[in-house]
Write a protein that holds these residues in place. Structure first.
Motif, PDB file in Angstrom:
ATOM      1  N   GLU A 180       0.817  -1.217   0.000  1.00 19.33           N
ATOM      2  CA  GLU A 180       0.000   0.000   0.000  1.00 19.33           C
ATOM      3  C   GLU A 180       0.851   1.268   0.000  1.00 19.33           C
ATOM      4  N   GLN A 181       1.951   1.208  -0.770  1.00 23.93           N
ATOM      5  CA  GLN A 181       2.797   2.370  -0.987  1.00 23.93           C
ATOM      6  C   GLN A 181       2.416   2.947  -2.345  1.00 23.93           C
ATOM      7  N   TYR A 182       2.371   4.255  -2.453  1.00 22.32           N
ATOM      8  CA  TYR A 182       1.904   4.928  -3.657  1.00 22.32           C
ATOM      9  C   TYR A 182       3.050   5.554  -4.441  1.00 22.32           C
ATOM     10  N   SER A 183       2.829   5.681  -5.735  1.00 24.87           N
ATOM     11  CA  SER A 183       3.756   6.371  -6.618  1.00 24.87           C
ATOM     12  C   SER A 183       2.981   6.830  -7.849  1.00 24.87           C
ATOM     13  N   ILE A 184       3.684   7.463  -8.774  1.00 20.28           N
ATOM     14  CA  ILE A 184       3.071   7.789 -10.059  1.00 20.28           C
ATOM     15  C   ILE A 184       3.863   7.083 -11.153  1.00 20.28           C
ATOM     16  N   TRP A 185       3.193   6.834 -12.271  1.00 21.84           N
ATOM     17  CA  TRP A 185       3.796   6.111 -13.388  1.00 21.84           C
ATOM     18  C   TRP A 185       3.250   6.704 -14.674  1.00 21.84           C
ATOM     19  N   ALA A 186       4.119   6.919 -15.644  1.00 23.08           N
ATOM     20  CA  ALA A 186       3.691   7.470 -16.933  1.00 23.08           C
ATOM     21  C   ALA A 186       2.593   6.596 -17.532  1.00 23.08           C
TER      22      ALA A 186
ATOM     23  N   THR B 294      -2.645  14.693 -14.629  1.00 23.62           N
ATOM     24  CA  THR B 294      -1.343  15.346 -14.700  1.00 23.62           C
ATOM     25  C   THR B 294      -0.489  14.900 -13.520  1.00 23.62           C
ATOM     26  N   ARG B 295       0.786  15.136 -13.628  1.00 20.70           N
ATOM     27  CA  ARG B 295       1.703  14.795 -12.540  1.00 20.70           C
ATOM     28  C   ARG B 295       1.259  15.474 -11.248  1.00 20.70           C
ATOM     29  N   GLU B 296       0.930  16.736 -11.346  1.00 17.05           N
ATOM     30  CA  GLU B 296       0.534  17.509 -10.173  1.00 17.05           C
ATOM     31  C   GLU B 296      -0.751  16.953  -9.548  1.00 17.05           C
ATOM     32  N   ALA B 297      -1.734  16.613 -10.386  1.00 18.20           N
ATOM     33  CA  ALA B 297      -3.000  16.068  -9.877  1.00 18.20           C
ATOM     34  C   ALA B 297      -2.764  14.723  -9.190  1.00 18.20           C
ATOM     35  N   CYS B 298      -1.913  13.889  -9.770  1.00 18.70           N
ATOM     36  CA  CYS B 298      -1.630  12.583  -9.176  1.00 18.70           C
ATOM     37  C   CYS B 298      -0.910  12.736  -7.839  1.00 18.70           C
ATOM     38  N   LEU B 299       0.063  13.631  -7.777  1.00 18.00           N
ATOM     39  CA  LEU B 299       0.777  13.842  -6.521  1.00 18.00           C
ATOM     40  C   LEU B 299      -0.145  14.413  -5.449  1.00 18.00           C
ATOM     41  N   GLU B 300      -1.056  15.284  -5.830  1.00 20.73           N
ATOM     42  CA  GLU B 300      -2.029  15.827  -4.877  1.00 20.73           C
ATOM     43  C   GLU B 300      -2.942  14.722  -4.345  1.00 20.73           C
ATOM     44  N   HIS B 301      -3.382  13.839  -5.246  1.00 19.02           N
ATOM     45  CA  HIS B 301      -4.227  12.717  -4.842  1.00 19.02           C
ATOM     46  C   HIS B 301      -3.485  11.826  -3.832  1.00 19.02           C
ATOM     47  N   ILE B 302      -2.231  11.516  -4.121  1.00 16.27           N
ATOM     48  CA  ILE B 302      -1.437  10.679  -3.218  1.00 16.27           C
ATOM     49  C   ILE B 302      -1.309  11.348  -1.855  1.00 16.27           C
ATOM     50  N   GLU B 303      -1.076  12.643  -1.848  1.00 17.32           N
ATOM     51  CA  GLU B 303      -0.948  13.362  -0.579  1.00 17.32           C
ATOM     52  C   GLU B 303      -2.223  13.247   0.256  1.00 17.32           C
ATOM     53  N   GLN B 304      -3.363  13.206  -0.404  1.00 20.29           N
ATOM     54  CA  GLN B 304      -4.642  13.115   0.300  1.00 20.29           C
ATOM     55  C   GLN B 304      -4.940  11.707   0.804  1.00 20.29           C
ATOM     56  N   VAL B 305      -4.583  10.684   0.030  1.00 19.84           N
ATOM     57  CA  VAL B 305      -4.979   9.316   0.395  1.00 19.84           C
ATOM     58  C   VAL B 305      -3.919   8.524   1.154  1.00 19.84           C
ATOM     59  N   TRP B 306      -2.658   8.891   1.007  1.00 17.93           N
ATOM     60  CA  TRP B 306      -1.585   8.134   1.659  1.00 17.93           C
ATOM     61  C   TRP B 306      -1.210   8.838   2.954  1.00 17.93           C
ATOM     62  N   THR B 307      -2.017   8.596   3.974  1.00 21.43           N
ATOM     63  CA  THR B 307      -1.858   9.325   5.222  1.00 21.43           C
ATOM     64  C   THR B 307      -0.944   8.617   6.220  1.00 21.43           C
ATOM     65  N   ASP B 308      -0.677   7.346   6.003  1.00 22.69           N
ATOM     66  CA  ASP B 308       0.234   6.590   6.863  1.00 22.69           C
ATOM     67  C   ASP B 308       1.307   5.993   5.969  1.00 22.69           C
ATOM     68  N   MET B 309       2.496   6.524   6.032  1.00 21.00           N
ATOM     69  CA  MET B 309       3.570   6.136   5.120  1.00 21.00           C
ATOM     70  C   MET B 309       4.174   4.762   5.430  1.00 21.00           C
ATOM     71  N   ARG B 310       3.813   4.189   6.558  1.00 21.30           N
ATOM     72  CA  ARG B 310       4.375   2.878   6.900  1.00 21.30           C
ATOM     73  C   ARG B 310       3.834   1.814   5.947  1.00 21.30           C
ATOM     74  N   PRO B 311       4.697   0.881   5.521  1.00 18.13           N
ATOM     75  CA  PRO B 311       4.217  -0.231   4.703  1.00 18.13           C
ATOM     76  C   PRO B 311       3.139  -1.024   5.443  1.00 18.13           C
ATOM     77  N   LEU B 312       2.260  -1.670   4.711  1.00 14.89           N
ATOM     78  CA  LEU B 312       1.163  -2.444   5.282  1.00 14.89           C
ATOM     79  C   LEU B 312       1.661  -3.473   6.290  1.00 14.89           C
ATOM     80  N   SER B 313       2.735  -4.168   5.972  1.00 14.97           N
ATOM     81  CA  SER B 313       3.240  -5.198   6.891  1.00 14.97           C
ATOM     82  C   SER B 313       3.673  -4.585   8.221  1.00 14.97           C
ATOM     83  N   VAL B 314       4.235  -3.407   8.205  1.00 15.45           N
ATOM     84  CA  VAL B 314       4.647  -2.740   9.442  1.00 15.45           C
ATOM     85  C   VAL B 314       3.423  -2.301  10.235  1.00 15.45           C
TER      86      VAL B 314
END
Length: 70
Positions: A18-24, A41-61
């Motif tokens: 459950e780690q996020y990134s962007i891909w062309a 757009t790159r900016e829209a995708c990064l904004e979306h990630i900032e909103q949904v990825w609120t816990d940066m720890r990997p799922l297993s952790v």
């Protein structure tokens, strides 16, 4: 930017931890990654990630921490 230039599109991608990134958007997804809910757009995708990825720890952790807390 001229009218004939296209704005590059990206996908939000997410892996099994459950780690996020962007891909062309014009490239095949890398192994182990799936679409994560937005193409734009790159900016829209990064904004979306900032909103949904609120816990940066990997799922297993996160799961290990939850189990230890019980």
């Amino acid at each position: 930017m001229s009218e004939t230039q296209e704005i590059q599109q990206f996908h939000v991608v997410v892996n099994g931890e459950e780690q996020y990134s962007i891909w062309a958007a014009d490239r095949a997804l890398p192994a182990g990654w799936n679409l994560g809910g937005l193409t734009g757009t790159r900016e829209a995708c990064l904004e979306h990630i900032e909103q949904v990825w609120t816990d940066m720890r990997p799922l297993s952790v996160r799961r290990h921490a939850e189990a230890a807390a019980r």
